[in-house]
Motif scaffolding. Structure first.
Motif, PDB file in Angstrom:
ATOM      1  N   GLY A  35       0.813  -1.203   0.000  1.00 45.56           N
ATOM      2  CA  GLY A  35       0.000   0.000   0.000  1.00 45.56           C
ATOM      3  C   GLY A  35       0.847   1.254   0.000  1.00 45.56           C
ATOM      4  N   TRP A  36       0.267   2.323  -0.491  1.00 45.32           N
ATOM      5  CA  TRP A  36       0.847   3.667  -0.384  1.00 45.32           C
ATOM      6  C   TRP A  36      -0.084   4.523   0.470  1.00 45.32           C
ATOM      7  CZ3 TRP A  36       5.584   5.292  -1.762  1.00 45.32           C
ATOM      8  CH2 TRP A  36       6.296   4.557  -2.716  1.00 45.32           C
ATOM      9  N   PHE A  37       0.515   5.256   1.380  1.00 44.51           N
ATOM     10  CA  PHE A  37      -0.204   6.177   2.248  1.00 44.51           C
ATOM     11  C   PHE A  37       0.475   7.535   2.164  1.00 44.51           C
ATOM     12  CE2 PHE A  37      -3.089   3.490   4.800  1.00 44.51           C
ATOM     13  CZ  PHE A  37      -2.677   2.243   4.360  1.00 44.51           C
ATOM     14  N   ARG A  38      -0.197   8.557   2.664  1.00 45.80           N
ATOM     15  CA  ARG A  38       0.424   9.863   2.726  1.00 45.80           C
ATOM     16  C   ARG A  38      -0.032  10.588   3.989  1.00 45.80           C
ATOM     17  NH1 ARG A  38      -2.654  12.705  -2.440  1.00 45.80           N
ATOM     18  NH2 ARG A  38      -4.761  12.822  -1.517  1.00 45.80           N
ATOM     19  N   GLN A  39       0.822  11.501   4.421  1.00 45.84           N
ATOM     20  CA  GLN A  39       0.518  12.286   5.618  1.00 45.84           C
ATOM     21  C   GLN A  39       0.949  13.713   5.395  1.00 45.84           C
ATOM     22  OE1 GLN A  39       2.083  10.691   9.286  1.00 45.84           O
ATOM     23  NE2 GLN A  39       0.572  11.806  10.497  1.00 45.84           N
ATOM     24  N   ALA A  40      -0.018  14.612   5.391  1.00 45.38           N
ATOM     25  CA  ALA A  40       0.247  16.035   5.264  1.00 45.38           C
ATOM     26  C   ALA A  40       0.434  16.630   6.658  1.00 45.38           C
ATOM     27  CB  ALA A  40      -0.912  16.720   4.542  1.00 45.38           C
ATOM     28  N   PRO A  41       1.105  17.777   6.765  1.00 44.73           N
ATOM     29  CA  PRO A  41       1.332  18.399   8.077  1.00 44.73           C
ATOM     30  C   PRO A  41       0.023  18.647   8.812  1.00 44.73           C
ATOM     31  CG  PRO A  41       2.693  19.441   6.419  1.00 44.73           C
ATOM     32  CD  PRO A  41       1.784  18.506   5.678  1.00 44.73           C
ATOM     33  N   GLY A  42      -0.029  18.210  10.058  1.00 47.42           N
ATOM     34  CA  GLY A  42      -1.207  18.426  10.875  1.00 47.42           C
ATOM     35  C   GLY A  42      -2.364  17.500  10.593  1.00 47.42           C
ATOM     36  N   LYS A  43      -2.170  16.553   9.705  1.00 45.39           N
ATOM     37  CA  LYS A  43      -3.250  15.631   9.346  1.00 45.39           C
ATOM     38  C   LYS A  43      -2.847  14.192   9.654  1.00 45.39           C
ATOM     39  CE  LYS A  43      -5.356  18.473   5.741  1.00 45.39           C
ATOM     40  NZ  LYS A  43      -5.888  18.490   4.346  1.00 45.39           N
ATOM     41  N   SER A 100       0.268  -8.351   5.159  1.00 47.37           N
ATOM     42  CA  SER A 100       0.314  -9.802   4.981  1.00 47.37           C
ATOM     43  C   SER A 100      -1.040 -10.391   4.621  1.00 47.37           C
ATOM     44  CB  SER A 100       0.862 -10.483   6.241  1.00 47.37           C
ATOM     45  OG  SER A 100       0.076 -10.130   7.358  1.00 47.37           O
ATOM     46  N   SER A 101      -2.130  -9.743   4.975  1.00 48.61           N
ATOM     47  CA  SER A 101      -3.454 -10.254   4.635  1.00 48.61           C
ATOM     48  C   SER A 101      -3.976  -9.555   3.386  1.00 48.61           C
ATOM     49  CB  SER A 101      -4.422 -10.049   5.790  1.00 48.61           C
ATOM     50  OG  SER A 101      -4.668  -8.674   6.000  1.00 48.61           O
ATOM     51  N   SER A 102      -5.005 -10.118   2.793  1.00 49.92           N
ATOM     52  CA  SER A 102      -5.493  -9.603   1.511  1.00 49.92           C
ATOM     53  C   SER A 102      -6.863  -8.946   1.618  1.00 49.92           C
ATOM     54  CB  SER A 102      -5.548 -10.741   0.493  1.00 49.92           C
ATOM     55  OG  SER A 102      -6.411 -11.766   0.975  1.00 49.92           O
ATOM     56  N   THR A 103      -7.187  -8.435   2.787  1.00 55.01           N
ATOM     57  CA  THR A 103      -8.460  -7.748   2.965  1.00 55.01           C
ATOM     58  C   THR A 103      -8.228  -6.411   3.665  1.00 55.01           C
ATOM     59  OG1 THR A 103      -8.817  -8.847   5.091  1.00 55.01           O
ATOM     60  CG2 THR A 103      -9.745  -9.918   3.126  1.00 55.01           C
ATOM     61  N   ASN A 104      -9.228  -5.536   3.590  1.00 56.57           N
ATOM     62  CA  ASN A 104      -9.183  -4.258   4.307  1.00 56.57           C
ATOM     63  C   ASN A 104      -7.903  -3.478   4.039  1.00 56.57           C
ATOM     64  OD1 ASN A 104     -11.683  -4.695   5.394  1.00 56.57           O
ATOM     65  ND2 ASN A 104     -10.919  -5.449   7.343  1.00 56.57           N
ATOM     66  N   TYR A 105      -7.759  -3.004   2.840  1.00 56.02           N
ATOM     67  CA  TYR A 105      -6.537  -2.314   2.455  1.00 56.02           C
ATOM     68  C   TYR A 105      -6.445  -0.896   2.996  1.00 56.02           C
ATOM     69  CZ  TYR A 105      -5.741  -6.082  -0.846  1.00 56.02           C
ATOM     70  OH  TYR A 105      -5.512  -7.301  -1.400  1.00 56.02           O
ATOM     71  N   VAL A 106      -7.557  -0.312   3.418  1.00 53.47           N
ATOM     72  CA  VAL A 106      -7.578   1.098   3.779  1.00 53.47           C
ATOM     73  C   VAL A 106      -6.991   1.415   5.161  1.00 53.47           C
ATOM     74  CG1 VAL A 106      -9.070   3.094   4.182  1.00 53.47           C
ATOM     75  CG2 VAL A 106      -9.477   1.603   2.221  1.00 53.47           C
TER      76      VAL A 106
END
Length: 124
Positions: A35-43, A100-106
């Motif tokens: 997965g790819w995630f992102r984090q903006a300042p203050g968020k 490692s699991s294939s469900t709930n990617y969010v």
């Protein structure tokens, strides 16, 4: 144990493109979803995209659909995030993660290992 190293971030003008890479260690890379995630300042850190172990199934948050593409190269233990038509609101630190699991990617807490992040800055 899986180690992840992101690269490819930088400064780009609105409308431009960047390709992020995430290099993974470990011969079991091809069995993990990524997965790819992102984090903006203050968020809070937020989900961007995910890909299953084979690369056949991909998932995106609504705000990046049609602009970002996630892909993977299992032979080279690498996952990519191609980002086109970038907007100032895409500015954030981008992280890749292994699941490692294939469900709930969010959910953030569903991932087992994380990289250190790479900064993406989009100027208007």
């Amino acid at each position: 144990q899986v180690q992840l190293v992101e690269s490819g971030g930088g400064l780009v003008q609105a409308g431009g493109s960047l390709r992020l890479s995430c290099a993974a260690s470990g011969r079991t890379f091809s069995t993990y979803a990524m997965g790819w995630f992102r984090q903006a300042p203050g968020k809070e850190r937020e989900f961007v995209a995910a890909i299953n172990w084979s690369g056949r199934h991909t998932y995106y948050t609504d705000s990046v659909k049609g602009r970002f593409t996630i892909s993977r190269d299992n032979a080279n233990y690498t996952v990519y995030l191609q980002m086109n038509s970038l907007k100032p609101e895409d500015t954030a630190v981008y992280y890749c993660a292994v699941k490692s699991s294939s469900t709930n990617y969010v959910p953030v807490n569903g991932y087992d290992y994380w990289g250190q992040g790479t900064q993406v800055t989009v100027s208007s």
